[in-house]
Enzyme design. Structure first.
Site, short mmCIF file in Angstrom:
data_model
loop_
_atom_site.label_atom_id
_atom_site.label_comp_id
_atom_site.label_asym_id
_atom_site.label_seq_id
_atom_site.Cartn_x
_atom_site.Cartn_y
_atom_site.Cartn_z
N GLU A 1 0.79 -1.24 0.00
CA GLU A 1 0.00 0.00 0.00
C GLU A 1 0.82 1.29 0.00
O GLU A 1 0.47 2.25 0.67
CB GLU A 1 -0.96 0.00 1.20
CG GLU A 1 -1.93 -1.16 1.13
CD GLU A 1 -2.79 -1.28 2.37
OE1 GLU A 1 -3.97 -1.62 2.21
OE2 GLU A 1 -2.29 -1.08 3.48
C1 NGO Z 1 -4.22 -4.77 4.72
C2 NGO Z 1 -3.28 -3.62 5.02
C3 NGO Z 1 -3.10 -3.39 6.51
C4 NGO Z 1 -4.44 -3.40 7.23
C5 NGO Z 1 -5.16 -4.69 6.91
C6 NGO Z 1 -6.52 -4.74 7.60
C7 NGO Z 1 -2.10 -5.44 4.37
C8 NGO Z 1 -1.00 -6.31 3.97
N1 NGO Z 1 -2.05 -4.12 4.43
O1 NGO Z 1 -3.31 -5.89 4.73
O2 NGO Z 1 -2.44 -2.16 6.72
O3 NGO Z 1 -4.24 -3.29 8.61
O4 NGO Z 1 -5.33 -4.88 5.54
O5 NGO Z 1 -7.22 -5.91 7.32
#
Ligand code: NGO
Length: 580
Positions: free
Chosen positions: A372
């Site tokens: 992300e």
């Molecule tokens: C995503 C995000 C995290 C969140 C999570 C919540 C990943 C790998 N990045 O998973 O920052 O906390 O969802 O479900």
């Protein structure tokens, strides 16, 4: 009854973009109800433990009902004179002493013929004469082959219980199986009047995948060392062998780094919902690593880069794009922060942080995060990851990263942790063709921060609702299109903690889904059967109750009634302590 978990603080301001996280005020009553269920106000009468009632399901089970073993007060644990094997024997004694009240001395005396609990390292292969009551199935199956790095053989006769393995880790897993074969009251912290019967027969067992893990996000909410140690205990029960710690994120930096002290001094003081935060000193962290190692669990530290770095940027604005100090962040949005990929100081920072974390890490893995980083252009992102991968290699560790690392060039041995919801992922499949291996954490099956049902008071639902069946019903070996089973290193159940604030809530989200994921990681596919799993899992409810775990009493599991008068719960143990 286990202590009712406190209501977590309210978190998350507005609807979230680009990933919408569902956060709402949890209903303490729902968790209290779960605790009441966990305390035993449930359904069918308990049945005696059968040899096959093990989670994860063993590879081969050959019951011999005529050969039950009765553990008595004069029992001795005999083990080979190998320090690591001896330590497993000591841990067996530590497990059994509180509930049985028996002394259970441990001896490596070769001359004494005592036992009757015997732990022995035998090279990799099971002894040819050890088929015993198990019959041909076991003798002809895996018992005659290598037990590998983690396999074990458990034989139960009238006369003894014998665990044989090629490694101390194998013995340790055998001990966890033995623990599950004793009556549920074995989990009690206080002596219980019980017939300590182990069902007769033999089990030969070894894991399907080498990597079986869970992740705890200690960045969104901080969890202290004791909480982490208890989570490690839970992993060990179910033969999980990796604990991934998500140590850094926008809301907090949780691991001390001597060369960049403000990371914790400033970045460690915040968390979601404006609680006090916290961080691990290096000694705290070493304690976690040591405790895990004793239980044959490897700690995988994650430093999430280049995104999810707001806490680091608050501490060191010179790492921020434009050198603009961002305000501390205690909400639950994702994807807005990143360290400046155009500044050489960023790479010095990455090298020094990774170097210090690697020095604290006996295990082979360093997790780089990589998820992300929405604000970093694709080419820049790739360049950053390729340099960061080299910096990991320079520490002597192997890179793990979320599957967003896929487009970057291959680095020796690198492992991608796949957290998608659609198994058709050509980019990841391509990275596998270029040499990457995978840890599977499909968010719509293995993310244990998802709600069980719409009524679950905490958790997210962006990847859907995950009841126990959904956590169980997928196959890591075939989940991703174009990815062969051989490329799959294993599975992991991540617990993100935007909405999870206490140990009781951690346990509520882990149980009963953690054992489901553990079974996918350990058991041969041939044992995969929802109805059978459900029945085996049901017998674990009274164990969790006795261990003070307020699990989610999932309605799809036929939990037995708990004989509450025989299994003291955490509360009754506390009461006993207070009045004595
Ligand atoms: C995503 C995000 C995290 C969140 C999570 C919540 C990943 C790998 N990045 O998973 O920052 O906390 O969802 O479900």
């Amino acid at each position: 009854m286990p202590t009712t978990p406190a209501a977590p603080s309210e978190t998350g301001p507005e609807p979230l973009d680009p990933v919408e996280l569902s956060v709402r005020q949890p209903a303490a009553a729902e968790l209290a109800r779960s605790a009441a269920h966990a305390a035993g106000e449930l359904l069918a009468p308990p049945t005696p433990v059968r040899l096959g009632d093990v989670v994860p399901a063993p590879e081969l089970v050959a019951p011999d009902p005529a050969a039950d073993f009765l553990l008595t007060e004069d029992a001795v644990i005999r083990v080979d004179a190998d320090p690591a094997a001896r330590d497993v024997a000591e841990q067996l004694a530590e497990l059994l002493r509180p509930a049985t009240g028996y002394p259970l001395p441990v001896t490596d005396s070769a001359t004494r013929a005592d036992g009757p609990l015997v732990l022995t390292l035998s090279g990799a292969a099971a002894p040819a004469d050890a088929a015993g009551p198990a019959g041909d199935d076991v003798a002809d199956g895996a018992g005659a082959e290598s037990l590998g790095d983690e396999g074990y053989r458990l034989e139960v006769t009238h006369a003894e219980v014998r665990i044989t393995a090629g490694t101390p880790a194998g013995l340790f897993h055998g001990v966890q199986t033995l623990r599950q074969l004793l009556p549920a009251a074995v989990e009690s912290a206080a002596p219980v009047a019980e017939r300590w019967v182990v069902p007769g027969g033999a089990i030969v067992d070894r894991p399907r995948f080498a990597y079986r893990g869970a992740m705890l996000d200690v960045a969104r909410h901080f969890f202290g060392v004791d909480d982490v140690l208890r989570v490690i205990d839970h992993l060990a029960r179910y033969k999980l062998n990796h604990l991934h710690l998500h140590l850094t994120d926008d809301q907090g930096w949780r691991i001390a780094v001597d060369s960049w002290p403000r990371l914790t001094e400033v970045g460690g003081t915040t968390e979601v919902g404006d609680g006090p935060g916290g961080w691990y000193t290096k000694d705290d962290y070493r304690r976690i690593v040591r405790y895990a190692a004793r239980r044959h669990v490897t700690v995988v530290p994650e430093i999430d880069l280049p995104g999810h770095t707001n806490a680091a940027l608050v501490a060191y604005p010179e790492l921020a794009p434009g050198k603009i100090p961002p305000p501390p962040y205690t909400g639950t949005e994702v994807g807005f922060s990143y360290v400046d990929p155009a500044d050489e100081r960023t790479y010095a920072f990455v090298a020094e942080v990774l170097g210090e974390v690697a020095a604290l890490t006996p295990g082979p893995w360093l997790h780089l995060g990589g998820d992300e980083a929405f604000k970093v252009p694709a080419d820049t992102y790739r360049g950053f990851i390729e340099r960061a991968q080299e910096l990991v290699a320079a520490t002597g560790k192997t890179v793990v990263g979320w599957h967003q690392l896929a487009p970057a060039g291959h680095a020796d041995g690198r492992v991608l942790q796949w957290w998608g919801t659609n198994g058709d992922d050509p980019e990841t499949a391509d990275a596998v063709r270029r040499g990457a291996r995978l840890i599977l954490s499909p968010a719509n099956h293995a993310y244990v921060d998802m709600k069980y049902t719409a009524e679950t008071p905490i958790g997210h639902d962006w990847a859907g609702l995950i009841d126990v069946r959904r956590a169980y019903d997928w196959d890591p070996g075939t989940h991703l299109t174009g990815v062969p089973a051989e490329a799959v290193l294993g599975v992991e159940a991540p617990l993100w903690t935007e909405t999870v604030t206490t140990l009781a809530e951690v346990e509520f989200m882990l149980f009963p889904r953690l054992p489901a994921v553990a079974e996918l990681g350990w058991s041969p596919r041939s044992t995969h059967d929802w109805a059978a799993f459900r029945d085996r899992l049901a017998g674990h409810g009274p164990r969790w109750t006795a261990a003070g775990i307020a699990f989610h009493p999932a309605p799809e599991i036929p939990w037995p009634a708990t004989p509450a008068h025989r299994i003291p719960t955490q509360r009754s143990r506390d009461d006993a302590t207070h009045t004595s």
